[in-house]
Design a protein around this motif. Structure first.
Motif, short mmCIF file in Angstrom:
data_model
loop_
_atom_site.label_atom_id
_atom_site.label_comp_id
_atom_site.label_asym_id
_atom_site.label_seq_id
_atom_site.Cartn_x
_atom_site.Cartn_y
_atom_site.Cartn_z
N ALA A 92 2.27 -7.17 -6.59
CA ALA A 92 2.12 -6.83 -5.17
C ALA A 92 2.17 -5.32 -5.02
N ALA A 93 1.53 -4.84 -3.96
CA ALA A 93 1.51 -3.39 -3.70
C ALA A 93 1.73 -3.15 -2.22
N GLU A 94 2.55 -2.16 -1.92
CA GLU A 94 2.74 -1.70 -0.54
C GLU A 94 2.63 -0.19 -0.53
N SER A 95 2.08 0.34 0.54
CA SER A 95 1.93 1.79 0.64
C SER A 95 2.62 2.33 1.88
N ALA A 96 3.17 3.53 1.75
CA ALA A 96 3.83 4.22 2.85
C ALA A 96 4.21 5.61 2.35
N PRO A 97 4.35 6.58 3.24
CA PRO A 97 4.88 7.88 2.80
C PRO A 97 6.24 7.69 2.16
N PHE A 98 6.57 8.56 1.22
CA PHE A 98 7.81 8.39 0.46
C PHE A 98 9.04 8.31 1.37
N LEU A 99 9.09 9.12 2.41
CA LEU A 99 10.26 9.10 3.30
C LEU A 99 10.39 7.80 4.08
N THR A 142 -3.27 1.45 -13.47
CA THR A 142 -3.30 2.88 -13.75
C THR A 142 -2.14 3.59 -13.05
N ALA A 143 -1.61 2.97 -12.01
CA ALA A 143 -0.43 3.53 -11.33
C ALA A 143 0.80 3.51 -12.22
N GLY A 144 0.74 2.76 -13.33
CA GLY A 144 1.83 2.78 -14.30
C GLY A 144 1.68 3.87 -15.33
N LEU A 145 0.57 4.62 -15.25
CA LEU A 145 0.30 5.69 -16.21
C LEU A 145 0.15 7.05 -15.53
N LYS A 146 0.03 7.05 -14.23
CA LYS A 146 -0.10 8.29 -13.46
C LYS A 146 0.48 8.03 -12.07
N GLY A 147 0.51 9.03 -11.25
CA GLY A 147 1.00 8.85 -9.90
C GLY A 147 -0.13 8.79 -8.89
N ALA A 149 -0.43 9.10 -4.50
CA ALA A 149 0.33 9.36 -3.27
C ALA A 149 0.50 8.07 -2.47
N TYR A 150 1.63 7.98 -1.79
CA TYR A 150 1.95 6.91 -0.84
C TYR A 150 2.28 5.56 -1.49
N VAL A 151 2.37 5.50 -2.80
CA VAL A 151 2.75 4.24 -3.46
C VAL A 151 3.84 4.51 -4.50
N SER A 152 4.83 5.29 -4.13
CA SER A 152 5.88 5.67 -5.08
C SER A 152 6.58 4.47 -5.69
N ALA A 153 6.94 3.50 -4.87
CA ALA A 153 7.67 2.33 -5.37
C ALA A 153 6.79 1.50 -6.29
N ALA A 212 -14.73 4.99 -0.29
CA ALA A 212 -14.96 6.23 -1.04
C ALA A 212 -13.65 6.90 -1.42
N SER A 213 -12.64 6.75 -0.57
CA SER A 213 -11.34 7.37 -0.87
C SER A 213 -10.67 6.71 -2.07
N LEU A 214 -11.05 5.47 -2.37
CA LEU A 214 -10.51 4.77 -3.54
C LEU A 214 -11.39 4.97 -4.77
N THR A 215 -12.69 4.85 -4.60
CA THR A 215 -13.59 4.95 -5.75
C THR A 215 -13.69 6.38 -6.29
#
Length: 256
Positions: A92-99, A142-147, A149-153, A212-215
């Motif tokens: 599962a994935a959730e996105s939000a600013p880190f704060l 790939t989020a397990g190999l790099k960072g 934004a907005y998906v820190s957890a 486009a922001s994802l690809t």
């Protein structure tokens, strides 16, 4: 169509999160190769739809974050035949600013993406150790190999999942068991579709701009196809990958 010569033929493959998206594509691929396929998921309707279209032979309702439910489902599946390949795909994935990443968000991401893998592996590993044979494949990111934004957890959890794979691979290297991760980039699934909707709602962009922001992360300029991830899993389960263990195989168009 069954392919008797394929290494997956006659083996029992279990896929968590097998009712939709990448998990469904993986289940389909192994089923086409002639394997006996069992799937686990939370959504009974999605599982039933998979069974109705011959994606899998059997389906079990279980939340991968519940060790007792996973254990019960896998014991039932093993009553049919020993599980020789585990694909721990549920995530599962959730996105939000880190704060805005509160502790509950971190717990949710780790429960599904790390503990969910642990629960499935701990249920199948004793049998694999007894038989001195098995393939364990975790679908990471790939989020397990790099960072990103907005998906820190989410990223932290996927990094942890890859660390788990690398450590376990060393532990069972002499037991005939391989342990690997497949790390897709942004893939054309309903999960990414939900991300597109959130981008559109939060930014006011149309779908093309949101996509486009994802690809843009993929040098090929496109989303990964679920079947491409499935092909990587098939290879890791085959005889040609017998010496491949502790690896994180990237399927991301050259992103990494």
């Amino acid at each position: 169509m069954q392919n008797p010569a394929h290494p997956s033929s006659t083996r029992h493959v279990l896929v968590t999160g097998g009712g939709r998206g990448i998990g469904r594509a993986i289940a389909t691929a192994f089923k086409e190769d002639g394997a006996t396929v069992s799937i686990i998921g939370r959504d009974r309707a999605a599982l039933d739809a998979a069974l109705a279209t011959a994606v899998a032979d059997r389906a079990y309702v279980a939340d991968v974050t519940d060790p007792h439910a996973v254990e019960a489902a896998i014991r039932e599946a093993e009553g049919v035949a020993p599980i020789e390949v585990l694909v721990a795909n549920a995530g599962a994935a959730e996105s939000a600013p880190f704060l805005k990443h509160d502790p509950a968000l971190f717990r949710r991401m780790f429960d599904v993406n790390v503990v969910g893998v642990v629960n499935a592996v701990q249920a199948v590993l004793p049998g694999m150790l007894a038989r001195k044979s098995g393939r364990i494949i975790a679908i990471a990111s790939t989020a397990g190999l790099k960072g990103y934004a907005y998906v820190s957890a989410y990223s932290a959890a996927k990094h942890a999942a890859i660390g788990l794979v690398r450590s376990l691979a060393l532990e069972v290297a002499r037991d005939g068991i391989t342990v690997n991760a497949v790390c897709p980039g942004f893939t054309d699934t309903d999960l990414v579709g939900e991300s597109l909707e959130r981008i559109m709602q939060s930014t006011g962009r149309d779908r093309a701009a949101a996509l486009a922001s994802l690809t843009k992360h993929n040098p090929q300029g496109r989303l990964v196809e679920p079947g491409e991830v499935a092909d990587a899993a098939r290879w890791l389960a085959g005889p040609g990958a017998g010496s491949v263990t502790g690896q994180a195989i990237t399927v991301a168009g050259g992103e990494l």
